[in-house]
Enzyme design. Structure first.
Site, PDB file in Angstrom:
ATOM      1  N   GLU A 170     -30.704  36.624  -3.686  1.00 57.07           N
ATOM      2  CA  GLU A 170     -30.140  35.291  -3.450  1.00 57.07           C
ATOM      3  C   GLU A 170     -31.171  34.459  -2.677  1.00 57.07           C
ATOM      4  O   GLU A 170     -31.694  34.888  -1.649  1.00 57.07           O
ATOM      5  CB  GLU A 170     -28.827  35.401  -2.651  1.00 57.07           C
ATOM      6  CG  GLU A 170     -28.211  34.051  -2.354  1.00 57.07           C
ATOM      7  CD  GLU A 170     -26.691  34.096  -2.187  1.00 57.07           C
ATOM      8  OE1 GLU A 170     -26.075  35.134  -2.483  1.00 57.07           O
ATOM      9  OE2 GLU A 170     -26.116  33.068  -1.771  1.00 57.07           O
ATOM     10  N   ARG A 171     -31.463  33.285  -3.208  1.00 59.01           N
ATOM     11  CA  ARG A 171     -32.466  32.394  -2.601  1.00 59.01           C
ATOM     12  C   ARG A 171     -33.817  33.100  -2.457  1.00 59.01           C
ATOM     13  O   ARG A 171     -34.538  32.881  -1.469  1.00 59.01           O
ATOM     14  CB  ARG A 171     -32.011  31.872  -1.228  1.00 59.01           C
ATOM     15  CG  ARG A 171     -30.607  31.302  -1.201  1.00 59.01           C
ATOM     16  CD  ARG A 171     -30.372  30.246  -2.244  1.00 59.01           C
ATOM     17  NE  ARG A 171     -29.016  29.709  -2.182  1.00 59.01           N
ATOM     18  CZ  ARG A 171     -28.544  28.828  -3.060  1.00 59.01           C
ATOM     19  NH1 ARG A 171     -29.287  28.420  -4.077  1.00 59.01           N
ATOM     20  NH2 ARG A 171     -27.327  28.367  -2.938  1.00 59.01           N
ATOM     21  N   ASN A 213     -23.872  38.132   1.521  1.00 56.93           N
ATOM     22  CA  ASN A 213     -22.767  38.034   0.565  1.00 56.93           C
ATOM     23  C   ASN A 213     -22.674  39.408  -0.101  1.00 56.93           C
ATOM     24  O   ASN A 213     -23.527  39.767  -0.906  1.00 56.93           O
ATOM     25  CB  ASN A 213     -23.039  36.958  -0.495  1.00 56.93           C
ATOM     26  CG  ASN A 213     -22.971  35.553   0.096  1.00 56.93           C
ATOM     27  OD1 ASN A 213     -22.267  35.315   1.070  1.00 56.93           O
ATOM     28  ND2 ASN A 213     -23.717  34.636  -0.486  1.00 56.93           N
ATOM     29  N   LYS A 292     -21.114  38.613   7.478  1.00 58.97           N
ATOM     30  CA  LYS A 292     -20.782  37.213   7.207  1.00 58.97           C
ATOM     31  C   LYS A 292     -19.287  37.221   6.902  1.00 58.97           C
ATOM     32  O   LYS A 292     -18.874  37.728   5.860  1.00 58.97           O
ATOM     33  CB  LYS A 292     -21.601  36.725   6.013  1.00 58.97           C
ATOM     34  CG  LYS A 292     -21.238  35.343   5.487  1.00 58.97           C
ATOM     35  CD  LYS A 292     -22.175  34.928   4.335  1.00 58.97           C
ATOM     36  CE  LYS A 292     -21.784  33.595   3.739  1.00 58.97           C
ATOM     37  NZ  LYS A 292     -22.726  33.147   2.683  1.00 58.97           N
ATOM     38  N   GLU A 296     -17.869  30.927   3.334  1.00 60.14           N
ATOM     39  CA  GLU A 296     -18.211  30.734   1.924  1.00 60.14           C
ATOM     40  C   GLU A 296     -17.576  31.801   1.033  1.00 60.14           C
ATOM     41  O   GLU A 296     -18.218  32.371   0.151  1.00 60.14           O
ATOM     42  CB  GLU A 296     -19.735  30.702   1.746  1.00 60.14           C
ATOM     43  CG  GLU A 296     -20.377  29.574   2.545  1.00 60.14           C
ATOM     44  CD  GLU A 296     -21.879  29.413   2.337  1.00 60.14           C
ATOM     45  OE1 GLU A 296     -22.528  30.406   1.998  1.00 60.14           O
ATOM     46  OE2 GLU A 296     -22.373  28.288   2.515  1.00 60.14           O
ATOM     47  N   ARG A 346     -18.788  19.308   9.482  1.00 63.81           N
ATOM     48  CA  ARG A 346     -19.298  20.683   9.358  1.00 63.81           C
ATOM     49  C   ARG A 346     -20.208  21.058  10.527  1.00 63.81           C
ATOM     50  O   ARG A 346     -20.238  22.208  10.952  1.00 63.81           O
ATOM     51  CB  ARG A 346     -20.038  20.819   8.024  1.00 63.81           C
ATOM     52  CG  ARG A 346     -20.787  22.115   7.874  1.00 63.81           C
ATOM     53  CD  ARG A 346     -21.201  22.333   6.449  1.00 63.81           C
ATOM     54  NE  ARG A 346     -22.215  23.373   6.359  1.00 63.81           N
ATOM     55  CZ  ARG A 346     -22.779  23.762   5.229  1.00 63.81           C
ATOM     56  NH1 ARG A 346     -22.440  23.188   4.082  1.00 63.81           N
ATOM     57  NH2 ARG A 346     -23.691  24.719   5.219  1.00 63.81           N
ATOM     58  N   ASP A 375     -27.383  23.911   8.030  1.00 68.07           N
ATOM     59  CA  ASP A 375     -27.775  24.978   7.107  1.00 68.07           C
ATOM     60  C   ASP A 375     -29.251  24.957   6.758  1.00 68.07           C
ATOM     61  O   ASP A 375     -29.613  24.634   5.620  1.00 68.07           O
ATOM     62  CB  ASP A 375     -26.944  24.849   5.819  1.00 68.07           C
ATOM     63  CG  ASP A 375     -27.039  26.091   4.952  1.00 68.07           C
ATOM     64  OD1 ASP A 375     -27.703  27.041   5.380  1.00 68.07           O
ATOM     65  OD2 ASP A 375     -26.444  26.096   3.865  1.00 68.07           O
ATOM     66  N   GLU A 397     -31.177  32.525  14.068  1.00 72.35           N
ATOM     67  CA  GLU A 397     -31.492  32.850  12.671  1.00 72.35           C
ATOM     68  C   GLU A 397     -32.261  31.700  12.028  1.00 72.35           C
ATOM     69  O   GLU A 397     -31.816  30.553  12.065  1.00 72.35           O
ATOM     70  CB  GLU A 397     -30.187  33.116  11.903  1.00 72.35           C
ATOM     71  CG  GLU A 397     -30.414  33.531  10.464  1.00 72.35           C
ATOM     72  CD  GLU A 397     -29.096  33.822   9.716  1.00 72.35           C
ATOM     73  OE1 GLU A 397     -28.135  34.322  10.329  1.00 72.35           O
ATOM     74  OE2 GLU A 397     -29.058  33.530   8.510  1.00 72.35           O
ATOM     75  N   GLU A 403     -35.715  28.287   0.990  1.00 69.65           N
ATOM     76  CA  GLU A 403     -34.654  27.665   0.197  1.00 69.65           C
ATOM     77  C   GLU A 403     -34.726  26.135   0.230  1.00 69.65           C
ATOM     78  O   GLU A 403     -34.659  25.482  -0.811  1.00 69.65           O
ATOM     79  CB  GLU A 403     -33.291  28.130   0.711  1.00 69.65           C
ATOM     80  CG  GLU A 403     -32.122  27.456   0.000  1.00 69.65           C
ATOM     81  CD  GLU A 403     -30.755  27.979   0.457  1.00 69.65           C
ATOM     82  OE1 GLU A 403     -30.706  28.825   1.353  1.00 69.65           O
ATOM     83  OE2 GLU A 403     -29.751  27.524  -0.113  1.00 69.65           O
ATOM     84  N   TRP A 582     -18.659  20.473   0.271  1.00 69.89           N
ATOM     85  CA  TRP A 582     -19.488  21.293   1.163  1.00 69.89           C
ATOM     86  C   TRP A 582     -19.727  20.689   2.538  1.00 69.89           C
ATOM     87  O   TRP A 582     -20.363  21.310   3.395  1.00 69.89           O
ATOM     88  CB  TRP A 582     -20.825  21.619   0.494  1.00 69.89           C
ATOM     89  CG  TRP A 582     -20.660  22.485  -0.714  1.00 69.89           C
ATOM     90  CD1 TRP A 582     -20.512  22.072  -2.005  1.00 69.89           C
ATOM     91  CD2 TRP A 582     -20.577  23.917  -0.741  1.00 69.89           C
ATOM     92  NE1 TRP A 582     -20.360  23.164  -2.836  1.00 69.89           N
ATOM     93  CE2 TRP A 582     -20.396  24.306  -2.085  1.00 69.89           C
ATOM     94  CE3 TRP A 582     -20.645  24.910   0.238  1.00 69.89           C
ATOM     95  CZ2 TRP A 582     -20.276  25.643  -2.483  1.00 69.89           C
ATOM     96  CZ3 TRP A 582     -20.538  26.243  -0.151  1.00 69.89           C
ATOM     97  CH2 TRP A 582     -20.346  26.591  -1.492  1.00 69.89           C
TER      98      TRP A 582
END
Ligand code: GCW
Length: 720
Positions: A170-171, A213, A292, A296, A346, A375, A397, A403, A582
């Site tokens: 992912e990414r 994920n 996580k 999401e 957000r 993000d 992090e 990305e 989002w």
């Protein structure tokens, strides 16, 4: 997902892997000397193996006996017995003071002596000598080194199965996973071992081997697929890299067949205890879990009416008997927001969820906080959560994988950004830095499961870090990995510098990012392998030093963020997320642009910061230009601190950014024939793509804002 200009997975073994920052030539100066290594243990064996390999090539020898006779370099554990006279006295003086990973280098006599209390320290010391090269043998006063942050971890977002949308990684922008392929372990031990060497040589000491994920197959790494994880741990152990696993909070249900994953349910607690014991039976030095949750679409404690302290403490309880930790991510927000709803912000979410829980987490919980409140955008303010949880271990992090910073098709050296982040002082210039927070300096624990709750949002809140309790260790620095099965490891060969800088800044956040880049250049392009070392060094600095700011110039302006294409997040999509669920909006209209996050008239997000930042961000006059549109909605003719208007700034930076990419390309052409031909060709091709994409950004952003505002460019440059 296959994107235009993506680095396609290279057929395995078809191309030799690039040695990155450990080419054999980098060991030349050590390899020609005869060395003595004193001490025992697997990591000491690694040191011996490295020196032997260098010596085999360059003619040096490695001795293991203190009475070996004349040697030109000594590496010794302080507790080794016997020690040669040249090391014995000093070892006696410093034994026990060097730390779990630290080392001392004494170059005041005729033979350099490197001492460490632990084998890991000796290994890091060896790579320090490699960095010093020939100057390792110059006379120099004694130096001591130890990492500022104990935990320097990379999270691989690698899937075991190929995910239908996100692919193997992912990414990921560097081909497939180095660990997994098509549902199975990749079974390429050499590649993983080489990766371990690279990590140790820049200071990374922990990884997770799967995506946060956690899909169905990956969930099973915890149980019946544990052997695959153990195999990776065996390969990385010789380089002092501890393995962690991303787990799903729903594991007791999806793997254990229980009707619930409620963190307060005894059956659930027992299930985690058993599963965790089995992990440690197999991998005694297992690092712990990464989670996580409620994020999401990932399951979490909210399903059971519990909070994130309940959830994290459940796993921490299972890990505690074995010394493991749980990295619990603070990336919790509503990703199904109605864009019409202007009251939900957000940016506020992580603080709103986590700050009130400060003091309730067990000591082996690390709350892992994304560097910014949204993000991983190329420009965001530092997350206010980092200043809001004095009684909690916090990790910062960052995204090493690019990305939102060009996806390893653009040159974007991230060292200067991380250096700014780690040096940021949430309580003002005299206060502690983000690096101090990640190191745990000044933190206090209030005891596992204590009932203390935080005070919630509070502008001007002062730090209570000094008050009572025990000192907690820090949570460290975590980076989302940028490595894949590509022969250059990172797709873009120059993106290797980001991985290197991540490790080095985790070890010492005060390092000058340009100096770190200089180290990387010296190791990766050793003078003996380039046609014109001085020109190569100078050109790489010219191309890379300021490349993050160049990227920022031609992409989303003034901190507004999220103007990327939805899903793949590559290239301009100015309104791509404007009417999405989002929570990432810029609110551009004919009069102005930006998000009002003030207390006076906006979402109140500025109130999550302590003094002086709450006031600075609240004030449209004092807010730093580069973050203006993150905090304020302003008219296009608003005059920035720089003296330019917002609209003219947008035009100017976008024209300038593209010119800078053209210059990068020209400069790189100077190096044709002077550096490795494959590296040159790969970077040349990617610079063409960077230029194409930068032009696209420039033209879409400028045209968009010209059409919205109707304000012409004062220099009449082409806008479409
Ligand atoms: O930046 C976003 C990414 C997701 C990622 C998420 C996260 C792993 O677009 O792909 O999911 O962040 O950090 O969890």
């Amino acid at each position: 997902m296959s994107l235009p200009h993506t680095v396609q997975p290279t057929p395995d073994r078809a191309v030799a892997r690039h040695p990155a920052w450990l080419p054999p030539e980098a060991f030349g100066p050590l390899g020609i000397r005869s060395a003595l290594v004193c001490g025992t243990g697997p990591l000491v064996d690694t040191v011996v193996e490295e020196l032997t390999r260098a010596g085999t090539r360059y003619g040096g020898r490695v001795h293991r006996h203190a009475r070996a006779g004349a040697v030109e370099l000594v590496l010794a554990l302080t507790g080794a017995d016997p020690l040669p006279p040249v090391a014995a006295r000093l070892a006696g003086e410093v034994a026990g003071t060097l730390g779990a990973e630290g080392f001392l280098l004494d170059r005041s006599g005729h033979v350099p002596v490197l001492l460490a209390d632990t084998p890991a320290g000796l290994l890091y010391g060896l790579f320090h000598l490699v960095r010093l090269g020939g100057s390792a043998f110059d006379l120099h006063p004694v130096e001591r080194h130890r990492p500022a942050l104990d935990r320097r971890m990379l999270d691989h977002w690698d899937n075991v199965d190929v995910h239908p949308v996100m692919g193997q990684v992912e990414r990921g922008y560097a081909g497939g996973s180095i660990f997994w392929r098509d549902g199975a372990a990749r079974n390429e031990p050499d590649r993983i071992r080489e990766y371990g060497r690279l990590l140790a040589a820049c200071g990374v000491n922990a990884i997770t081997v799967n995506n946060v994920n956690v899909h169905a197959t990956e969930a099973r790494l915890l149980t019946d697929r544990l052997g695959d994880v153990a195999a990776i741990a065996d390969l990385l152990r010789p380089y002092a890299v501890r393995v962690h696993l991303s787990v799903t909070f729903a594991a007791p249900v999806v793997l254990g067949g229980l009707p619930t994953a409620d963190p307060l349910d005894d059956r659930v607690r027992a299930w985690w205890a058993t599963a965790t014991r089995q992990v440690y039976d197999r991998i005694p030095d297992f690092g712990g879990y990464v989670v996580k949750a409620d994020s999401e679409g990932q399951p979490g404690p909210f399903t059971y009416g519990r909070d994130h302290a309940d959830g994290a403490n459940l796993l921490a309880g299972a890990l505690a008997p074995f010394g493991g930790v749980v990295h619990w991510r603070a990336f919790v927000y509503n990703h199904r927001q109605d864009w019409r709803d202007r009251t939900t912000d957000r940016a506020r979410a992580a603080y709103d969820h986590f700050a009130p829980l400060d003091g309730r987490f067990r000591d082996n919980v690390i709350v892992q906080v994304k560097h910014g409140p949204i993000d991983f955008q190329a420009r965001e303010p530092v997350s206010p959560v980092l200043a809001a949880m004095p009684a909690t271990r916090l990790a910062v992090e960052v995204q090493v994988t690019q990305e939102y910073t060009g996806q390893q098709r653009h040159v974007c050296y991230l060292g200067p950004w991380w250096s700014e982040l780690l040096g940021f002082t949430p309580w003002g210039p005299q206060g502690r830095t983000v690096a101090d927070i990640a190191a745990g300096a000044g933190r206090t624990g209030t005891g596992a499961g204590g009932g203390r709750t935080g005070t919630g949002a509070g502008a001007g809140r002062t730090d209570t870090g000094a008050a009572g309790g025990r000192t907690l260790p820090g949570g460290g620095l975590v980076g989302v990995a940028n490595v894949g099965a590509d022969p250059f490891w990172t797709g873009h060969p120059l993106a290797q510098a980001n991985l290197y800088a991540f490790g080095r800044l985790g070890w010492d956040p005060r390092l000058d990012p340009r100096a770190v880049l200089d180290e990387w250049i010296g190791l990766t392009f050793p003078p003996s392998t380039t046609g014109d070392p001085a020109l190569v060094r100078r050109t790489l600095h010219e191309i890379m030093d300021d490349s993050w700011r160049t990227y920022e110039r031609y992409t989303a302006p003034l901190g507004v963020g999220f103007m990327v294409n939805p899903r793949d997040h590559y290239g301009p999509g100015v309104d791509g997320y404007e009417y999405s669920p989002w929570g990432t909006y810029h609110f551009a209209d004919r009069d102005g642009v930006g998000v009002d996050r003030t207390r006076a008239t906006g979402t109140g997000f500025t109130g999550q910061y302590p003094c002086p930042w709450a006031e600075r961000y609240e004030s449209v006059e004092q807010c730093p230009d580069e973050l203006l549109l993150f905090f304020h909605h302003v008219p296009y003719d608003h005059v920035l601190r720089s003296g330019s208007t917002v609209i003219q700034h947008i035009y100017d930076t976008h024209f300038a950014g593209v010119e800078q990419v053209k210059t990068m390309r020209q400069r790189w052409q100077r190096l044709a024939g002077l550096v490795d031909a494959a590296v040159h060709a790969r970077v040349s091709g990617l610079l063409e793509e960077q230029l194409r994409c930068a032009r696209e950004w420039r033209d879409q952003i400028n045209t968009y804002f010209f059409r919205k505002s109707g304000v012409p460019d004062t220099h009449s440059r082409p806008i479409h």
